[in-house]
Design a protein around this motif. Structure first.
Motif, PDB file in Angstrom:
ATOM      1  N   PRO A  50      69.071 -47.834 -15.087  1.00 11.99           N
ATOM      2  CA  PRO A  50      69.972 -47.817 -16.252  1.00 11.99           C
ATOM      3  C   PRO A  50      69.651 -48.918 -17.261  1.00 11.99           C
ATOM      4  O   PRO A  50      69.919 -48.765 -18.456  1.00 11.99           O
ATOM      5  CB  PRO A  50      71.356 -48.043 -15.634  1.00 11.99           C
ATOM      6  CG  PRO A  50      71.224 -47.662 -14.203  1.00 11.99           C
ATOM      7  CD  PRO A  50      69.805 -47.916 -13.812  1.00 11.99           C
ATOM      8  N   GLN A  51      69.062 -50.003 -16.790  1.00 12.04           N
ATOM      9  CA  GLN A  51      68.723 -51.113 -17.694  1.00 12.04           C
ATOM     10  C   GLN A  51      67.589 -50.757 -18.656  1.00 12.04           C
ATOM     11  O   GLN A  51      67.370 -51.468 -19.633  1.00 12.04           O
ATOM     12  CB  GLN A  51      68.337 -52.363 -16.902  1.00 12.04           C
ATOM     13  CG  GLN A  51      69.516 -52.981 -16.142  1.00 12.04           C
ATOM     14  CD  GLN A  51      69.073 -54.228 -15.407  1.00 12.04           C
ATOM     15  OE1 GLN A  51      68.538 -54.157 -14.316  1.00 12.04           O
ATOM     16  NE2 GLN A  51      69.275 -55.382 -16.024  1.00 12.04           N
ATOM     17  N   VAL A  52      66.864 -49.674 -18.336  1.00  4.57           N
ATOM     18  CA  VAL A  52      65.863 -49.190 -19.293  1.00  4.57           C
ATOM     19  C   VAL A  52      66.281 -47.810 -19.810  1.00  4.57           C
ATOM     20  O   VAL A  52      65.458 -47.010 -20.251  1.00  4.57           O
ATOM     21  CB  VAL A  52      64.424 -49.178 -18.701  1.00  4.57           C
ATOM     22  CG1 VAL A  52      63.945 -50.608 -18.471  1.00  4.57           C
ATOM     23  CG2 VAL A  52      64.329 -48.374 -17.404  1.00  4.57           C
ATOM     24  N   GLY A  98      72.141 -63.944 -12.392  1.00  2.00           N
ATOM     25  CA  GLY A  98      71.946 -63.679 -13.803  1.00  2.00           C
ATOM     26  C   GLY A  98      71.506 -62.230 -13.908  1.00  2.00           C
ATOM     27  O   GLY A  98      71.394 -61.535 -12.908  1.00  2.00           O
ATOM     28  N   CYS A  99      71.272 -61.755 -15.125  1.00  2.46           N
ATOM     29  CA  CYS A  99      70.896 -60.355 -15.305  1.00  2.46           C
ATOM     30  C   CYS A  99      70.106 -60.239 -16.606  1.00  2.46           C
ATOM     31  O   CYS A  99      70.509 -60.809 -17.624  1.00  2.46           O
ATOM     32  CB  CYS A  99      72.169 -59.509 -15.384  1.00  2.46           C
ATOM     33  SG  CYS A  99      71.862 -57.747 -15.560  1.00  2.46           S
ATOM     34  N   LEU A 100      69.005 -59.501 -16.576  1.00  2.00           N
ATOM     35  CA  LEU A 100      68.183 -59.360 -17.786  1.00  2.00           C
ATOM     36  C   LEU A 100      68.961 -58.681 -18.922  1.00  2.00           C
ATOM     37  O   LEU A 100      68.625 -58.854 -20.086  1.00  2.00           O
ATOM     38  CB  LEU A 100      66.903 -58.569 -17.479  1.00  2.00           C
ATOM     39  CG  LEU A 100      65.923 -59.251 -16.517  1.00  2.00           C
ATOM     40  CD1 LEU A 100      64.745 -58.328 -16.224  1.00  2.00           C
ATOM     41  CD2 LEU A 100      65.427 -60.587 -17.053  1.00  2.00           C
ATOM     42  N   GLN A 140      71.873 -56.010  -3.698  1.00  3.31           N
ATOM     43  CA  GLN A 140      73.283 -55.682  -3.964  1.00  3.31           C
ATOM     44  C   GLN A 140      73.580 -55.696  -5.470  1.00  3.31           C
ATOM     45  O   GLN A 140      74.349 -54.869  -5.968  1.00  3.31           O
ATOM     46  CB  GLN A 140      74.210 -56.654  -3.227  1.00  3.31           C
ATOM     47  CG  GLN A 140      74.182 -56.426  -1.717  1.00  3.31           C
ATOM     48  CD  GLN A 140      75.047 -57.424  -0.964  1.00  3.31           C
ATOM     49  OE1 GLN A 140      76.245 -57.232  -0.829  1.00  3.31           O
ATOM     50  NE2 GLN A 140      74.441 -58.491  -0.482  1.00  3.31           N
ATOM     51  N   HIS A 141      72.979 -56.620  -6.176  1.00  5.05           N
ATOM     52  CA  HIS A 141      73.149 -56.689  -7.638  1.00  5.05           C
ATOM     53  C   HIS A 141      72.611 -55.402  -8.293  1.00  5.05           C
ATOM     54  O   HIS A 141      73.263 -54.807  -9.153  1.00  5.05           O
ATOM     55  CB  HIS A 141      72.424 -57.937  -8.166  1.00  5.05           C
ATOM     56  CG  HIS A 141      72.409 -58.085  -9.656  1.00  5.05           C
ATOM     57  ND1 HIS A 141      73.023 -59.130 -10.310  1.00  5.05           N
ATOM     58  CD2 HIS A 141      71.830 -57.326 -10.624  1.00  5.05           C
ATOM     59  CE1 HIS A 141      72.836 -58.989 -11.617  1.00  5.05           C
ATOM     60  NE2 HIS A 141      72.112 -57.909 -11.836  1.00  5.05           N
ATOM     61  N   GLU A 142      71.419 -54.971  -7.847  1.00  3.68           N
ATOM     62  CA  GLU A 142      70.811 -53.767  -8.439  1.00  3.68           C
ATOM     63  C   GLU A 142      71.570 -52.504  -8.040  1.00  3.68           C
ATOM     64  O   GLU A 142      71.721 -51.586  -8.851  1.00  3.68           O
ATOM     65  CB  GLU A 142      69.336 -53.659  -8.043  1.00  3.68           C
ATOM     66  CG  GLU A 142      68.460 -54.836  -8.456  1.00  3.68           C
ATOM     67  CD  GLU A 142      68.598 -55.261  -9.906  1.00  3.68           C
ATOM     68  OE1 GLU A 142      68.840 -54.394 -10.765  1.00  3.68           O
ATOM     69  OE2 GLU A 142      68.485 -56.472 -10.179  1.00  3.68           O
ATOM     70  N   LEU A 143      72.044 -52.458  -6.800  1.00  4.53           N
ATOM     71  CA  LEU A 143      72.861 -51.322  -6.361  1.00  4.53           C
ATOM     72  C   LEU A 143      74.104 -51.185  -7.247  1.00  4.53           C
ATOM     73  O   LEU A 143      74.501 -50.075  -7.611  1.00  4.53           O
ATOM     74  CB  LEU A 143      73.300 -51.536  -4.908  1.00  4.53           C
ATOM     75  CG  LEU A 143      72.493 -50.792  -3.860  1.00  4.53           C
ATOM     76  CD1 LEU A 143      72.640 -51.450  -2.505  1.00  4.53           C
ATOM     77  CD2 LEU A 143      72.939 -49.332  -3.769  1.00  4.53           C
ATOM     78  N   ASP A 144      74.702 -52.305  -7.585  1.00  4.20           N
ATOM     79  CA  ASP A 144      75.850 -52.302  -8.489  1.00  4.20           C
ATOM     80  C   ASP A 144      75.512 -51.615  -9.813  1.00  4.20           C
ATOM     81  O   ASP A 144      76.313 -50.842 -10.343  1.00  4.20           O
ATOM     82  CB  ASP A 144      76.284 -53.742  -8.799  1.00  4.20           C
ATOM     83  CG  ASP A 144      77.323 -54.280  -7.814  1.00  4.20           C
ATOM     84  OD1 ASP A 144      77.725 -53.545  -6.902  1.00  4.20           O
ATOM     85  OD2 ASP A 144      77.731 -55.444  -7.994  1.00  4.20           O
ATOM     86  N   HIS A 145      74.322 -51.902 -10.341  1.00  5.67           N
ATOM     87  CA  HIS A 145      73.917 -51.292 -11.618  1.00  5.67           C
ATOM     88  C   HIS A 145      73.963 -49.760 -11.527  1.00  5.67           C
ATOM     89  O   HIS A 145      74.294 -49.090 -12.506  1.00  5.67           O
ATOM     90  CB  HIS A 145      72.494 -51.712 -12.003  1.00  5.67           C
ATOM     91  CG  HIS A 145      72.419 -53.020 -12.739  1.00  5.67           C
ATOM     92  ND1 HIS A 145      73.025 -53.216 -13.960  1.00  5.67           N
ATOM     93  CD2 HIS A 145      71.783 -54.182 -12.440  1.00  5.67           C
ATOM     94  CE1 HIS A 145      72.776 -54.458 -14.380  1.00  5.67           C
ATOM     95  NE2 HIS A 145      72.025 -55.068 -13.473  1.00  5.67           N
ATOM     96  N   LEU A 146      73.614 -49.206 -10.375  1.00  7.88           N
ATOM     97  CA  LEU A 146      73.596 -47.745 -10.225  1.00  7.88           C
ATOM     98  C   LEU A 146      75.012 -47.165 -10.203  1.00  7.88           C
ATOM     99  O   LEU A 146      75.212 -45.974 -10.405  1.00  7.88           O
ATOM    100  CB  LEU A 146      72.837 -47.337  -8.958  1.00  7.88           C
ATOM    101  CG  LEU A 146      71.411 -47.896  -8.837  1.00  7.88           C
ATOM    102  CD1 LEU A 146      70.731 -47.334  -7.594  1.00  7.88           C
ATOM    103  CD2 LEU A 146      70.575 -47.591 -10.079  1.00  7.88           C
TER     104      LEU A 146
HETATM  105 NI    NI Z   1      71.258 -57.027 -13.535  1.00  3.43          NI
END
Ligand code: NI
Length: 190
Positions: A50-52, A98-100, A140-146
């Motif tokens: 989702p970040q891209v 943090g997060c890009l 876990q941070h990336e799973l949250d993004h989904l």
């Molecule tokens: Ni992030």
């Protein structure tokens, strides 16, 4: 390979749940390669689709640089497709994240120390793995993004308020990064 622009805070894409990936194809392999290049270019340790701008259940991770500091096992670059959490265990630990998509905002988030994940790899082979330490944190941070969740969503209203002016700057595009950012997908209605 190509460096893709990264979607930033308050874009509706980051609040939307992603759909499962149906199968591997050339387009998916290209996207994975581009996501790695985009992540390394931005000095990131994880990047979710989702970040891209792609709402599919895929993320890439390479937390070796952090494992180096703490003497943890190095797993190298990981491609995680259609992940499901099998188990969370261990102590709940506080670590700074943090997060890009939220440049220059960092804060402590509480998460379980160890996580077991079932997923498909780049070749769509089913895998199950237990991660702890930094890698568990990134996964876990990336799973949250989904799920359309950001690390900010784990902060108290008080902590979030401390970041308010910075978040407003990101939201209005008044932020400079040394990696490309995507324009907002929906223009704000007045
Ligand atoms: Ni992030």
């Amino acid at each position: 390979m190509a460096i893709l622009p990264i979607v930033t805070y308050n874009d509706p894409i980051l609040k939307t749940e992603s759909k499962p990936v149906s199968g591997p194809d050339d387009e998916l392999h290209q996207l994975i390669d581009d996501m790695f290049e985009t992540m390394y270019n931005a000095n990131g340790v994880g990047l979710a689709a989702p970040q891209v701008g792609r709402l599919i259940r895929l993320f890439v991770v390479d937390a070796d640089i952090m494992a180096e500091e703490t003497d943890e096992i190095k797993h190298g670059p990981l491609v995680i497709i259609n992940p499901e959490i099998v188990e969370k265990k261990g102590e709940i630990v506080r670590m700074e994240e943090g997060c890009l998509s939220i440049p220059e905002v960092r804060d402590e988030v509480k998460r379980p120390e160890t996580v077991t994940v079932r997923f498909r790899d780049r070749h769509f082979t089913e895998k199950q793995a237990e991660y702890s330490g930094w890698l568990a944190r990134v996964v876990q941070h990336e799973l949250d993004h989904l799920q359309g969740t950001l690390f900010l969503d784990h902060l108290s209203a008080f902590r979030k308020r401390l970041h308010k002016s910075r978040l407003q700057k990101i939201d209005s595009g008044m932020v400079e990064t040394d990696y490309p950012l995507a324009p907002k997908t929906l223009s704000k209605s007045s």
